[in-house]
Design a protein around this motif. Structure first.
Motif, PDB file in Angstrom:
ATOM      1  N   ASP A 166       0.843  -1.202   0.000  1.00  0.00           N
ATOM      2  CA  ASP A 166       0.000   0.000   0.000  1.00  0.00           C
ATOM      3  C   ASP A 166       0.872   1.244   0.000  1.00  0.00           C
ATOM      4  N   LEU A 167       2.058   1.074   0.559  1.00  0.00           N
ATOM      5  CA  LEU A 167       2.936   2.240   0.716  1.00  0.00           C
ATOM      6  C   LEU A 167       4.397   1.826   0.560  1.00  0.00           C
ATOM      7  N   VAL A 168       5.172   2.677  -0.112  1.00  0.00           N
ATOM      8  CA  VAL A 168       6.628   2.507  -0.158  1.00  0.00           C
ATOM      9  C   VAL A 168       7.246   3.678   0.598  1.00  0.00           C
ATOM     10  N   VAL A 169       8.025   3.363   1.627  1.00  0.00           N
ATOM     11  CA  VAL A 169       8.777   4.389   2.348  1.00  0.00           C
ATOM     12  C   VAL A 169      10.207   4.292   1.857  1.00  0.00           C
ATOM     13  N   MET A 170      10.683   5.330   1.190  1.00  0.00           N
ATOM     14  CA  MET A 170      12.014   5.177   0.594  1.00  0.00           C
ATOM     15  C   MET A 170      12.958   6.348   0.856  1.00  0.00           C
ATOM     16  N   ASP A 171      14.229   5.984   0.952  1.00  0.00           N
ATOM     17  CA  ASP A 171      15.308   6.958   1.005  1.00  0.00           C
ATOM     18  C   ASP A 171      15.692   7.258  -0.439  1.00  0.00           C
ATOM     19  N   LEU A 172      16.269   8.426  -0.693  1.00  0.00           N
ATOM     20  CA  LEU A 172      16.716   8.719  -2.061  1.00  0.00           C
ATOM     21  C   LEU A 172      18.148   8.258  -2.281  1.00  0.00           C
ATOM     22  N   SER A 173      18.932   8.292  -1.213  1.00  0.00           N
ATOM     23  CA  SER A 173      20.340   7.907  -1.347  1.00  0.00           C
ATOM     24  C   SER A 173      20.469   6.398  -1.118  1.00  0.00           C
ATOM     25  N   ILE A 174      20.381   5.644  -2.208  1.00  0.00           N
ATOM     26  CA  ILE A 174      20.412   4.166  -2.110  1.00  0.00           C
ATOM     27  C   ILE A 174      21.310   3.606  -3.214  1.00  0.00           C
ATOM     28  N   PRO A 175      21.836   2.389  -3.008  1.00  0.00           N
ATOM     29  CA  PRO A 175      22.619   1.779  -4.092  1.00  0.00           C
ATOM     30  C   PRO A 175      21.702   1.081  -5.094  1.00  0.00           C
ATOM     31  N   ASP A 176      22.162   0.965  -6.306  1.00  0.00           N
ATOM     32  CA  ASP A 176      21.381   0.268  -7.320  1.00  0.00           C
ATOM     33  C   ASP A 176      21.385  -1.241  -7.044  1.00  0.00           C
ATOM     34  N   LYS A 177      22.592  -1.774  -6.790  1.00  0.00           N
ATOM     35  CA  LYS A 177      22.731  -3.219  -6.516  1.00  0.00           C
ATOM     36  C   LYS A 177      23.555  -3.415  -5.252  1.00  0.00           C
ATOM     37  N   VAL A 178      23.536  -4.644  -4.746  1.00  0.00           N
ATOM     38  CA  VAL A 178      24.317  -4.967  -3.544  1.00  0.00           C
ATOM     39  C   VAL A 178      25.797  -4.733  -3.849  1.00  0.00           C
ATOM     40  N   GLY A 179      26.501  -4.087  -2.930  1.00  0.00           N
ATOM     41  CA  GLY A 179      27.935  -3.846  -3.090  1.00  0.00           C
ATOM     42  C   GLY A 179      28.258  -2.525  -3.750  1.00  0.00           C
ATOM     43  N   GLU A 180      27.257  -1.875  -4.319  1.00  0.00           N
ATOM     44  CA  GLU A 180      27.513  -0.574  -4.943  1.00  0.00           C
ATOM     45  C   GLU A 180      27.298   0.543  -3.922  1.00  0.00           C
ATOM     46  N   HIS A 181      27.861   1.730  -4.255  1.00  0.00           N
ATOM     47  CA  HIS A 181      27.695   2.882  -3.366  1.00  0.00           C
ATOM     48  C   HIS A 181      26.296   3.474  -3.515  1.00  0.00           C
ATOM     49  N   ASP A 182      25.810   4.083  -2.418  1.00  0.00           N
ATOM     50  CA  ASP A 182      24.495   4.737  -2.513  1.00  0.00           C
ATOM     51  C   ASP A 182      24.636   6.089  -3.203  1.00  0.00           C
ATOM     52  N   LYS A 183      23.650   6.392  -4.043  1.00  0.00           N
ATOM     53  CA  LYS A 183      23.657   7.671  -4.770  1.00  0.00           C
ATOM     54  C   LYS A 183      22.235   8.199  -4.823  1.00  0.00           C
ATOM     55  N   SER A 184      22.104   9.520  -4.681  1.00  0.00           N
ATOM     56  CA  SER A 184      20.753  10.077  -4.724  1.00  0.00           C
ATOM     57  C   SER A 184      20.153   9.960  -6.128  1.00  0.00           C
ATOM     58  N   ASP A 185      21.015   9.937  -7.145  1.00  0.00           N
ATOM     59  CA  ASP A 185      20.503   9.777  -8.521  1.00  0.00           C
ATOM     60  C   ASP A 185      19.745   8.454  -8.674  1.00  0.00           C
ATOM     61  N   VAL A 186      20.228   7.413  -7.979  1.00  0.00           N
ATOM     62  CA  VAL A 186      19.586   6.088  -8.068  1.00  0.00           C
ATOM     63  C   VAL A 186      18.172   6.160  -7.486  1.00  0.00           C
ATOM     64  N   GLY A 187      18.058   6.795  -6.317  1.00  0.00           N
ATOM     65  CA  GLY A 187      16.746   6.922  -5.674  1.00  0.00           C
ATOM     66  C   GLY A 187      15.777   7.755  -6.499  1.00  0.00           C
ATOM     67  N   ILE A 188      16.296   8.854  -7.064  1.00  0.00           N
ATOM     68  CA  ILE A 188      15.447   9.742  -7.877  1.00  0.00           C
ATOM     69  C   ILE A 188      14.933   8.980  -9.102  1.00  0.00           C
ATOM     70  N   GLN A 189      15.840   8.260  -9.761  1.00  0.00           N
ATOM     71  CA  GLN A 189      15.442   7.526 -10.966  1.00  0.00           C
ATOM     72  C   GLN A 189      14.456   6.412 -10.624  1.00  0.00           C
ATOM     73  N   LEU A 190      14.722   5.729  -9.482  1.00  0.00           N
ATOM     74  CA  LEU A 190      13.828   4.647  -9.052  1.00  0.00           C
ATOM     75  C   LEU A 190      12.426   5.202  -8.768  1.00  0.00           C
ATOM     76  N   LEU A 191      12.376   6.311  -8.057  1.00  0.00           N
ATOM     77  CA  LEU A 191      11.085   6.922  -7.722  1.00  0.00           C
ATOM     78  C   LEU A 191      10.321   7.314  -8.990  1.00  0.00           C
ATOM     79  N   LYS A 192      11.033   7.885  -9.938  1.00  0.00           N
ATOM     80  CA  LYS A 192      10.406   8.306 -11.191  1.00  0.00           C
ATOM     81  C   LYS A 192       9.831   7.079 -11.928  1.00  0.00           C
ATOM     82  N   THR A 193      10.633   6.020 -11.981  1.00  0.00           N
ATOM     83  CA  THR A 193      10.186   4.788 -12.647  1.00  0.00           C
ATOM     84  C   THR A 193       8.948   4.219 -11.955  1.00  0.00           C
ATOM     85  N   LEU A 194       9.012   4.167 -10.617  1.00  0.00           N
ATOM     86  CA  LEU A 194       7.891   3.586  -9.855  1.00  0.00           C
ATOM     87  C   LEU A 194       6.612   4.403 -10.027  1.00  0.00           C
ATOM     88  N   MET A 195       6.749   5.736 -10.029  1.00  0.00           N
ATOM     89  CA  MET A 195       5.548   6.581 -10.159  1.00  0.00           C
ATOM     90  C   MET A 195       4.926   6.424 -11.539  1.00  0.00           C
TER      91      MET A 195
END
Lengths: 225, 241
Positions: free
Chosen positions: A57-86
């Motif tokens: 029903d709800l996604v609670v998300m941070d913007l600064s997240i890694p794309d895959k396991v072992g990668e660094h977190d980046k706000s660009d990843v979260g922004i792109q993910l949010l855009k895709t999900l919306m």
């Protein structure tokens, strides 16, 4: 908080790669929604894998997240993910919990068009305030007041003006408004949340009627006579 | 050697010197533009680290304190609010530091970045009167020039603030011109002739104009009417790929 929402079994998906924040958020959510099915992910890829089967029903998300396991977190990843999900899930509810919510201005048109609940919670907020934003998102409300850039120029779309005129000048109910505007009742509700966000009218604990507040505010800023 | 040959050699040396000076100026300009933008990127990386690491840690601290208070409310009754205030102060200080290192919105929209900067200045200097005319839509451009424009404006506001010129009023406009030219106009209205003379002769203003011209390869000129001085900063924007 809405009593009905507490009674229903909510499904909430939380994404944050900072374990302590994740545990803190989960702890608060379990206190607030003891019956809820709460799941967690730490990468964008894991979230995309879980989402279709879990149907939250709800996604609670941070913007600064890694794309895959072992990668660094980046706000660009979260922004792109949010855009895709919306775009893929136009009625899904979101709460963005981030330490840099200003980054959301990059996807302002997508947020404006989103039909589900959308609230932002800066990570400086107290747990109580964060839970309030989460509850509003679950109710399908929009809250972007903290993003001052999102509100600049009091941008009102023509559909929202028509809604205000039909509701407060012709005194029509939502169903009639939907017929007159040739849209669904859900779309009318979506217009209400957007116009209330722009006018900075939100549910308060004093239980004042939000429609009356919206009318008063719309008259104050001159949107209706 | 005849007189004509001597003149020809002098002319040749003169032109070679002029060409060498122009080439040297352009090389120095390129080098300093590279240096300036590189420094901005380094600061942006620092800001990113603050947002992705230290601010997350402060959030963890806050959540842990709130959890402890919720689980054992009596045990932390006296000190809990002090802890929360300390963490809040730490969080906001770090967030402001991040914003100073890497100005918000500058990569996305120069008008929004200018608006944010002006709001920050007005919050600190309530006496400073600033009116703005900023476009809602701004064509996507590389942030290298936007950062310099913002830094020039920030420095100008700082200079006026430091010199205690609080009775002046400012009008700031941002205008997209033709042929990918952009213009920032800063109109300064002074309360009296003394303030006008004092301010227009400030060396800092001259340095700002020269810095802008050098780092953006743009133009900067000034017009004065009665008690008003208008600064025009004009540059050619580079489009993103």
């Amino acid at each position: 908080m809405s009593h009905n929402l507490q009674q229903e079994k909510q499904k909430i998906l939380v994404i944050d790669d900072h374990e302590t924040v994740l545990y803190g958020t989960i702890y608060a959510l379990k206190q607030q929604y003891p019956e809820a099915d709460i799941r967690t992910t730490q990468t964008a890829q894991q979230l995309l894998e879980q989402l279709p089967s879990f149907k939250p029903d709800l996604v609670v998300m941070d913007l600064s997240i890694p794309d895959k396991v072992g990668e660094h977190d980046k706000s660009d990843v979260g922004i792109q993910l949010l855009k895709t999900l919306m775009q893929q899930y136009p009625t899904l509810n979101f709460t963005v919990q981030s330490s840099y919510i200003k980054a959301l201005v990059r996807i302002k048109p997508t947020i404006d068009a989103h039909q589900g609940g959308f609230t932002v919670a800066d990570k400086s907020l107290s747990t109580k305030e964060m839970l309030k934003r989460i509850d509003w998102a679950l109710q399908g409300l929009t809250y972007t007041k903290d993003l001052k850039a999102m509100q600049s120029g009091l941008e009102i779309k023509q559909d929202w003006l028509t809604l205000l005129q039909l509701a407060f000048e012709e005194e029509l109910q939502d169903q009639e408004i939907a017929k007159r505007m040739l849209v669904s009742a859900r779309t009318v509700r979506h217009y209400w949340t957007k116009v209330q966000d722009v006018l900075e009218v939100y549910p308060d604990e004093g239980k004042r009627n939000i429609r009356i507040q919206t009318e008063r505010r719309a008259r104050e800023v001159g949107l209706i006579d | 050697m005849t007189f004509i040959e001597q003149n020809f050699i002098f002319l040749l040396i003169y032109f070679i010197s002029v060409l060498w000076l122009v080439a040297s100026y352009l090389k120095s300009q390129k080098a300093l533009q590279w240096w300036s933008y590189g420094q901005s990127l380094k600061l942006a990386d620092e800001a990113e680290q603050i947002r992705d690491s230290l601010l997350q840690e402060s959030c963890c601290m806050r959540r842990s304190i709130e959890r402890s208070i919720a689980e054992k409310p009596g045990a932390f009754a006296e000190t809990s609010s002090d802890w929360i205030h300390s963490v809040e102060f730490l969080h906001h200080s770090l967030a402001h530091l991040g914003d100073r290192l890497s100005p918000p919105y500058v990569e996305h929209s120069l008008p929004l970045a200018i608006e944010f900067l002006i709001q920050s200045w007005q919050a600190k200097n309530t006496q400073l009167k600033i009116a703005t005319q900023l476009p809602e839509l701004w064509r996507d451009e590389l942030p290298s020039h936007s950062i310099i424009v913002l830094q020039i404006l920030d420095e100008l506001l700082r200079t006026l603030s430091v010199k205690n010129l609080t009775k002046i009023s400012l009008e700031i406009s941002l205008i997209p011109l033709q042929y990918e030219l952009k213009e920032l106009i800063i109109r300064i209205s002074y309360p009296d002739v003394q303030s006008l003379c004092f301010c227009s002769q400030l060396p800092e203003l001259k340095y700002l104009k020269q810095t802008f011209r050098f780092l953006t390869a743009g133009q900067c000129f000034c017009r004065r009417t009665k008690l008003t001085e208008t600064l025009y900063f004009r540059w050619r924007s580079l489009k993103r790929n």
